[in-house]
Design an enzyme around this catalytic site. Structure first.
Site, PDB file in Angstrom:
ATOM      1  N   GLU A   1      56.060 -10.767  21.874  1.00  0.00           N
ATOM      2  CA  GLU A   1      56.281 -11.040  20.454  1.00  0.00           C
ATOM      3  C   GLU A   1      56.659  -9.733  19.792  1.00  0.00           C
ATOM      4  OE1 GLU A   1      53.803 -11.987  16.844  1.00  0.00           O
ATOM      5  OE2 GLU A   1      53.099 -13.336  18.423  1.00  0.00           O
TER       6      GLU A   1
ATOM      7  N   CYS B   1      54.415  -7.897  11.158  1.00  0.00           N
ATOM      8  CA  CYS B   1      55.685  -8.292  11.801  1.00  0.00           C
ATOM      9  C   CYS B   1      56.402  -9.285  10.908  1.00  0.00           C
ATOM     10  CB  CYS B   1      55.485  -8.950  13.148  1.00  0.00           C
ATOM     11  SG  CYS B   1      53.987  -8.554  13.985  1.00  0.00           S
TER      12      CYS B   1
END
Ligand SMILES: Cc1cc2nc3c(=O)[nH]c(=O)nc-3n(C[C@H](O)[C@H](O)[C@H](O)COP(=O)(O)OP(=O)(O)OC[C@H]3O[C@@H](n4cnc5c(N)ncnc54)[C@H](O)[C@@H]3O)c2cc1C
Length: 1002
Positions: free
Chosen positions: A761, A795
């Site tokens: 990720e 993020c």
């Protein structure tokens, strides 16, 4: 402030107590004599009769709402249209918006059902538009046809006009002068008014100043023309504290008390000069304690002595309403002053329920059954009436039964009034006026331009259209009057039934699968103080932790390899139970982990609490999913005499490499998923946050995970490289930069032996698209949270804001103004909104980017940071989206403008970045929203909200393309990627033949 008021203890009633105890008290007190009940029935029946009999003359909007109830898609479309149409500046967007909302409903057949003027006007506009919009047509095609037949401007003008008519029904005037012209407060027989200056809450200091000035000048204007009678028979003004301060929130208490109290005092002094009724409106439950503190400070100001006009609103849907009455009575008694108290039921019920659920509270601050609100209203009314004359009660309601009950309880004495909203309840109050000529009522009269009325209008439409509301029920002729006369106590029945059966407690939101993680409400002073004390007492030792040597790292993998057999043989049930125990331990030690997150990770209180909650959600979610997935397996269909079972099992040793930005949530999310799937784990946290990781691992061991199944390797990328290159690993789960993910991928590919899966990720250049139908205030809130919360170190954080150029200037100005109000500093201070960035290296990198942007882009905002590793929010406007080529991991927002017709070009530019993690859309046009969703491959899309804070099991998280491999963390498919599949086929007929088949019945 006088010493008397200063010495008052703060309001401290429990925030969200159990409903049952309250119901016991209210039910016991609700009994009236049969004669009283008969009187109430008689009065209410007469009022309902008047409401039902009233014709087109007054209540066009109510008729229209009956026609387009909120339970129909036309009603919903109408509400969305009303909420946004008037603020859309450009014709293209307005046309698209109108078509979007009207194209899907059946407005045509509403046209002839009612003769009301407004229904006609609106249905004419809407029906006319609807008839030429055929379902299934493309926007371009429809607009083209429309233009040919009647002309787009005609449809747009008619629809806007209909919306304006609806708005003007609820608003007395666009300016205070216009409103006063209509109200005639100077006349001897003038009705009582309380004027309200419309608008959303202030987001910026400039907003707050504008609202202050508008209140101040309204007070002067009202005072100038008010008649000569005495209070309470004088006009008044209602003020919202949220309009007077951009950070009217519990955590900013210090600032609010210093800045807002003097402002409110100034307004109150002016109201005193004119002897007006000055009421502080009631807002959300988390602001109640703060509002009472402000009110006590202002009310106690010696300069206001001798004036009886100061007041506040109290909401009966709040469980603390009785205690609020006690508090204000105590205040008035202590100061030997009179106070006016408006009793309302409350206007934010849906928001309150949602907020409590999101925050994982133990209970709701408001009731969950409407009858409890009604019951409490009556109890509060009784209490207020008994406090006359020190308290002057003002009963604000449009409910005929509530009005009749209050009338009966008041027993004919004066010294109180009713209140209604302008544009509502006309028939009821007209009848009341006829029957009781001496009875006083005041009209709450909103004043403001069409642009400002939108949020207010939506509240009123909700109130009129919701099928729980009295106004909507009374309008429905099919409903027998006896149903409307049913007493709240009868509806509730017993205290056990005080809670709504279909609204679970916030902690039970995900039951039966799992518990929701426990949070607290910062507006609950007792809870906040308790948490801060526990954090303060925790004092985690910040010691340095050495790097694990490469040799030791290798032996950790070997140990995990050896431990795999036992761990994978441990039942899924046992593994799940350990994770659930870990979640409980995390919650018990939340304060300690928050302290650690603040010290080592620089997290603010809100961020740290959310992170601990997310970590416990991961533990519980994977436990619940794992139980289902890793049980005895799935029986497959097949021929008789054979059993076929597919089951999942662990792969072997998983390496879990996590980042510093969520040092406990991502760390534990990875580790617990791998463990639940039956793998053993060697975890390597970021080198910046080793202590948190060490404590988290200790906690998992304490929860029962054996050491042979879970080990920790500390160190930087070199240790990660040793781990991922190891021969014996069976999988890697990684969260971090795209470059490191690529390096890991290469290392894995270069190895001999089995091919090892990588779950990665990575980051994103996350965009938010805002068109002209969006509400600027909501956009400002969501942009500020998405771009600057956690100092932009998420993020999911917003990096690229794309605003339709027609609304860009105003929106950017508001965002910059809101960013200016954020406090940067030591994250252990609960009033701080932005803490430090993770280290000096990160700060320097960000500073270099900011310096470059200052040269290359237009600067809209450049905040100032204190000494240390702090980076202030910055807002830069770029010429085009392609200028942003890399993820900038900090509080730096880049903005681009796009023309309404250039949306597709913008989407192409966003796509060209190659990332696809999160995306925000702010629009009221469903068609635009769907278009963007279809067009962009992005992992998490957030519509009309902020784009951070994905909740485990609710918003599974992870991206496409350069943003990661999937599957989504906290989603139903995550655990399977950590597992391998095995099919077990047994020939059950091998020994002794197929007994089962032979013994089957015919
Ligand atoms: C003059 C005036 C001033 C006002 N000022 C304020 C103010 O300062 N602050 C404010 O918040 N509101 C204010 N209001 C709005 C007021 O709260 C609403 O108008 C009111 O809720 C409608 O009450 P009712 O008795 O007319 O309607 P009813 O239909 O009898 O009651 C509606 C009430 O029930 C509540 N309700 C609905 N479903 C449930 C449920 N399942 N569980 C519990 N409760 C439920 C609704 O939230 C609402 O409060 C004001 C209203 C008036 C008339």
């Amino acid at each position: 402030m006088t010493s008397d008021a200063a010495s008052l203890p703060p309001f401290n009633a429990p925030y969200a107590p159990d409903d049952r105890a309250i119901a016991e008290r209210l039910l016991a007190a609700a009994r009236l004599s049969p004669a009283q009940d008969r009187n109430i029935d008689r009065t209410a029946t007469r009022l309902i009769g008047a409401i039902r009999a009233h014709d087109d003359r007054l209540g066009g909007v109510e008729d229209m709402l009956r026609e387009f109830a909120l339970s129909t898609k036309e009603g919903l479309a109408l509400m969305v249209l009303a909420e946004a149409l008037l603020r859309v500046p450009d014709a293209r967007t307005a046309d698209h918006f109108i078509e979007d909302k009207l194209g899907h409903g059946d407005f045509v057949h509403h046209e002839t059902k009612s003769s009301a003027f407004l229904v006609n006007a609106s249905a004419w506009a809407l029906g006319m538009s609807a008839r030429v919009i055929q379902p299934g047509e493309t926007p371009e095609g429809t607009i083209g046809r429309l233009a040919k037949r009647i002309g787009v401007p005609a449809v747009r003008a008619a629809t806007r006009q209909a919306m304006r008519l609806m708005g003007s029904h609820f608003v007395l005037g666009e300016t205070i002068e216009a409103a006063l012209d209509r109200a005639h407060p100077e006349s001897a027989a003038a009705p009582r008014y309380s004027f309200d200056m419309l608008g959303e809450g202030a987001r910026t200091a400039a907003d707050a100043e504008r609202y202050f000035n508008s209140y101040a000048s309204a007070i002067e204007a009202i005072g100038r023309v008010a008649h000569r009678r005495r209070l309470p028979d004088r006009p008044g003004i209602s003020v919202k504290l949220s309009a007077l301060h951009p950070r009217y929130e519990a955590v900013s208490r210090g600032r609010v008390m210093t800045e807002l109290v003097p402002q409110l005092t100034k307004l109150a002094r002016r109201a005193k000069v004119h002897d007006l009724n000055f009421t502080v409106d009631a807002e959300e439950a988390d602001r109640l304690e703060l509002s009472l503190e402000i009110i006590a400070a202002v009310f106690g100001d010696a300069s206001l002595a001798g004036w009886d006009g100061f007041g506040l609103a109290i909401q009966a849907y709040q469980k603390r309403a009785t205690e609020v009455i006690d508090y204000v009575d105590h205040l008035a008694r202590t100061l030997d002053r009179r106070m006016m108290v408006r009793l309302v039921k409350g206007a934010y019920w849906d928001t309150e329920i949602k907020r409590a659920q999101e925050r994982g509270l133990d209970g709701y601050p408001v009731f969950t059954r409407k009858a409890m609100t009604d019951l409490n209203y009556v109890a509060c009314a009784q209490k207020l009436l008994a406090l006359r004359p020190r308290i002057f009660p003002q009963f604000a309601t449009h409910n005929a039964l509530t009005v009749a009950t209050v009338l009966e309880l008041a027993g004919g004495q004066g010294a109180y009034e009713f209140q209604r909203l302008h544009g509502m309840g006309e028939a009821l109050y007209e009848q009341l006026g006829e029957d009781y000529p001496k009875l006083a009522y005041r009209t709450y009269a909103p004043v403001g331009s069409h642009r400002d009325l939108l949020a207010y209008l939506v509240r009123r439409l909700l109130e009129n259209g919701a099928n729980s509301s009295f106004v909507a029920l009374a309008a429905d002729d099919r409903l027998p009057v006896s149903t409307l006369l049913k007493r709240p106590a009868t509806i509730i029945g017993t205290p056990e039934e005080a809670r709504h059966p279909n609204i679970p407690l916030p902690r039970d939101l995900y039951r039966p699968e799992r518990a929701n993680s426990r949070g607290i409400e910062f507006g609950d002073r007792a809870a906040l103080t308790g948490l801060l004390a526990a954090i303060g007492a925790s004092k985690p030792a910040i010691t340095s932790i050495g790097q694990t040597s490469p040799e030791a790292t290798s032996s950790l993998v070997a140990a995990a390899h050896a431990g795999f057999k036992d761990w994978s043989a441990t039942s899924a049930e046992a593994r799940a139970a350990m994770l659930e125990r870990a979640a409980d331990l995390l919650e018990q030690r939340a304060a300690h982990f928050i302290a650690l997150l603040q010290r080592e990770g620089g997290k603010t209180l809100d961020d740290a609490l959310s992170e601990v909650r997310e970590a416990s959600d991961f533990c519980r979610y994977y436990a619940a999913r794992g139980r289902k997935l890793f049980g005895p397996g799935e029986t497959m269909p097949g021929p008789t005499g054979e059993s076929n079972v597919l089951r999942l099992r662990g792969r072997g040793v998983f390496i879990a490499i996590s980042p510093w930005n969520f040092p406990i949530a991502i760390f534990l999310g990875q580790v617990t998923a791998a463990l639940m799937a039956g793998n053993t784990v060697v975890a390597k946290p970021a080198e910046q946050t080793p202590l948190i990781a060490a404590e988290a691992i200790r906690l998992l061991h304490e929860a029962g995970i054996p050491r042979s199944a879970l080990n920790l390797a500390q160190g930087d990328g070199r240790i990660g490289a040793v781990l991922t290159a190891h021969r014996d690993i069976a999988g890697v789960v990684f969260t971090g930069s795209t470059e490191v993910a690529r390096a890991i991928n290469r290392t894995l590919a270069a190895k001999d032996g089995p091919i090892v899966p990588l779950i990665a990720e990575t980051g994103g250049i996350n965009a938010m698209i805002v068109d002209a139908t969006a509400l600027p205030e909501q956009v400002a809130d969501d942009v500020v949270a998405s771009a600057f919360r956690s100092a932009g170190q998420r993020c999911s954080a917003l990096r690229l804001l794309c605003i339709q150029d027609d609304v860009a200037d105003r929106t950017i100005e508001m965002i910059a103004g809101a960013a200016r109000e954020l406090k940067i500093g030591d994250p252990s201070d609960p009033s701080v909104h932005i803490g430090p960035v993770i280290d000096a290296e990160a700060r320097q990198r960000l500073e270099a980017h900011i310096a470059r942007m200052k040269r290359e882009a237009r600067v809209h905002f450049a905040g100032e940071a204190p000494e240390g590793n702090y980076v202030a929010p910055h807002i830069f406007e770029l010429a085009n989206a392609d200028q942003l080529t890399e993820e900038v991991f900090g509080p730096v927002l880049h903005v681009v403008r796009y023309p309404a017709e250039g949306l597709d070009r913008l989407l192409q530019a966003i796509e060209r970045s190659g990332y696809g993690l999160t995306l925000g859309i702010h629009s009221r046009i469903d068609d635009t929203i769907e278009h963007v969703i279809d067009r962009l491959q992005v992992g998490n899309i957030y519509v009309n909200r902020n784009m951070i804070g994905a909740v485990v099991g609710v918003q599974p998280f992870g991206g496409f393309g350069l943003s990661g491999t999937g599957p989504k963390a906290g989603g139903p498919h995550y655990l399977t990627r950590f597992a391998t599949e095995q099919t077990i086929t047994i020939n059950t007929a091998a020994a002794g033949g197929n007994a089962a088949l032979l013994s089957g019945e015919e």
